[in-house]
Design an enzyme around this catalytic site. Structure first.
Site, PDB file in Angstrom:
ATOM      1  N   ARG A  57      -6.443 -10.469 -14.608  1.00  0.00           N
ATOM      2  CA  ARG A  57      -7.468 -10.431 -14.591  1.00  0.00           C
ATOM      3  C   ARG A  57      -8.813 -10.780 -13.149  1.00  0.00           C
ATOM      4  NH1 ARG A  57      -7.914 -13.834 -20.070  1.00  0.00           N
ATOM      5  NH2 ARG A  57      -7.822 -12.479 -20.890  1.00  0.00           N
ATOM      6  N   LYS A  70      -9.801 -16.726 -20.289  1.00  0.00           N
ATOM      7  CA  LYS A  70     -11.401 -17.330 -20.567  1.00  0.00           C
ATOM      8  C   LYS A  70     -11.369 -17.721 -21.422  1.00  0.00           C
ATOM      9  CE  LYS A  70     -12.433 -12.305 -20.691  1.00  0.00           C
ATOM     10  NZ  LYS A  70     -13.434 -11.354 -21.408  1.00  0.00           N
ATOM     11  N   HIS A 111      -9.278  -3.851 -13.098  1.00  0.00           N
ATOM     12  CA  HIS A 111      -8.644  -3.424 -14.500  1.00  0.00           C
ATOM     13  C   HIS A 111      -7.840  -2.223 -14.847  1.00  0.00           C
ATOM     14  CE1 HIS A 111      -9.335  -4.458 -18.672  1.00  0.00           C
ATOM     15  NE2 HIS A 111      -9.981  -3.259 -19.029  1.00  0.00           N
ATOM     16  N   ARG A 115      -4.014  -3.821 -14.358  1.00  0.00           N
ATOM     17  CA  ARG A 115      -3.825  -5.198 -15.576  1.00  0.00           C
ATOM     18  C   ARG A 115      -3.805  -3.784 -16.571  1.00  0.00           C
ATOM     19  NH1 ARG A 115      -5.337  -9.403 -18.453  1.00  0.00           N
ATOM     20  NH2 ARG A 115      -6.533  -9.350 -20.463  1.00  0.00           N
ATOM     21  N   HIS A 154      -4.486 -12.297 -24.244  1.00  0.00           N
ATOM     22  CA  HIS A 154      -5.826 -11.865 -25.519  1.00  0.00           C
ATOM     23  C   HIS A 154      -5.638 -13.418 -26.857  1.00  0.00           C
ATOM     24  CE1 HIS A 154      -5.409  -7.729 -24.030  1.00  0.00           C
ATOM     25  NE2 HIS A 154      -6.313  -8.482 -23.179  1.00  0.00           N
ATOM     26  N   TYR A 187      -6.413  -2.199 -26.202  1.00  0.00           N
ATOM     27  CA  TYR A 187      -6.349  -2.499 -24.415  1.00  0.00           C
ATOM     28  C   TYR A 187      -5.182  -1.412 -24.237  1.00  0.00           C
ATOM     29  CZ  TYR A 187      -6.251  -4.487 -20.172  1.00  0.00           C
ATOM     30  OH  TYR A 187      -6.531  -5.029 -18.837  1.00  0.00           O
TER      31      TYR A 187
END
Length: 308
Positions: free
Chosen positions: A151, A175, A245, A248, A271, A280
């Site tokens: 990311r 995250k 992005h 990615r 994830h 995705y």
């Protein structure tokens, strides 16, 4: 004893409440009216004359009817929001706490997937002038994005010591402050090694470990990363916008198309839920069927039986 107010009358009272008490604009009240008139018409066909008669199943049927007629998910969500607001007002006004629309979920809006680069476009994109230190840095960033599926915030936070060259691995914090370790490709390692001798000496102790720094010796900002990734595309004549992005997403798509291993891609992307990975990526059905036929034991047994 007066008869209870009809659903039509109660909806009219709610709209007047929005107009005179909540001071909603005429445009907003009109939008509520359209959605609630639709629900009232549905209830009339179902012979539902009062609010008390409306159940959760009726709300679901109403939304399903809208879906069948081609309403987009965002329109269905708007309808459901209007109905929830109505029943919230109704329960407050009558003191009877019930909202049959509360537990109902409208179809989710489809996420707009970012574009991807084709393999030949990646090759054209990942080029830099070996005599330009900034281009070497930009190439190292782009290679790392595509090599490891990072990311934007993850790449910015990478420190020099996060890369284990002996194992070709990098540790990143994603995250939720979750740390994961992902592979780094040979091309990315080579690009980083070519950049490091030209890396500007960090200007403060806070940035001394930063892998990617600006011309002023500060840890490079996310905005700068985005602009430099795009500049690399322009310099190499790619003819399209490129952003972190997209790199990615290209990483995930190319890896999944070649391996078919959704769980592995989920881990590499960081994830927590595999459904995010399914959204995705963008495998077509034929590719999924091919992976299934080649990997699932029941599929293999069926094929073997057919060949006998």
């Amino acid at each position: 004893m007066p008869s209870p107010a009809s659903l039509e009358q109660r909806i009219a009272a709610f709209l007047e409440y929005l107009r005179s008490v909540r001071r909603y604009s005429p445009h907003t009240v009109s939008a509520y009216r359209r959605d609630l008139d639709s629900f009232e018409s549905f209830c009339a066909h179902q012979d539902l004359q009062s609010c008390k008669a409306v159940q959760e199943s009726h709300v679901r049927q109403w939304l399903a009817q809208g879906h069948r007629t081609g309403l987009a998910p965002n329109s269905l969500q708007r309808r459901l929001s209007a109905l929830r607001a109505y029943f919230e007002w109704e329960s407050s006004d009558t003191g009877q706490r019930r909202n049959p629309a509360l537990a109902v979920q409208a179809p989710r809006k489809r996420r707009k997937l970012p574009g991807t680069l084709e393999a030949d476009q990646v090759g054209a994109y990942l080029r830099a002038d070996a005599n330009d230190p900034l281009q070497l840095r930009d190439l190292a960033m782009a290679e790392l994005f595509y090599s490891s599926g990072l990311r934007l915030a993850e790449l910015r936070a990478v420190d020099v010591h996060d890369i284990d060259r002996s194992q070709s691995l990098i540790s990143v914090t994603g995250k939720g402050s979750k740390t994961r370790t992902v592979p780094v490709g040979r091309a990315a390692i080579a690009a980083i090694d070519a950049y490091l001798p030209h890396r500007v000496t960090p200007s403060s102790s806070a940035d001394e470990n930063a892998l990617f720094v600006s011309g002023r010796g500060r840890r490079i900002s996310e905005r700068s990363i985005q602009s430099r990734v795009q500049l690399l595309a322009e310099r190499n004549g790619l003819g399209r916008d490129v952003h972190p992005h997209m790199l990615r997403h290209s990483f995930a798509s190319h890896l999944l198309e070649s391996s078919g291993d959704l769980r592995a891609v989920q881990e590499l992307l960081g994830h927590s839920d595999i459904s995010t990975t399914q959204i995705y990526t963008h495998l077509d059905f034929q590719h999924l069927a091919k992976v299934y036929d080649g990997a699932h034991p029941r599929a293999r047994k069926q094929k073997d039986d057919d060949s006998e």
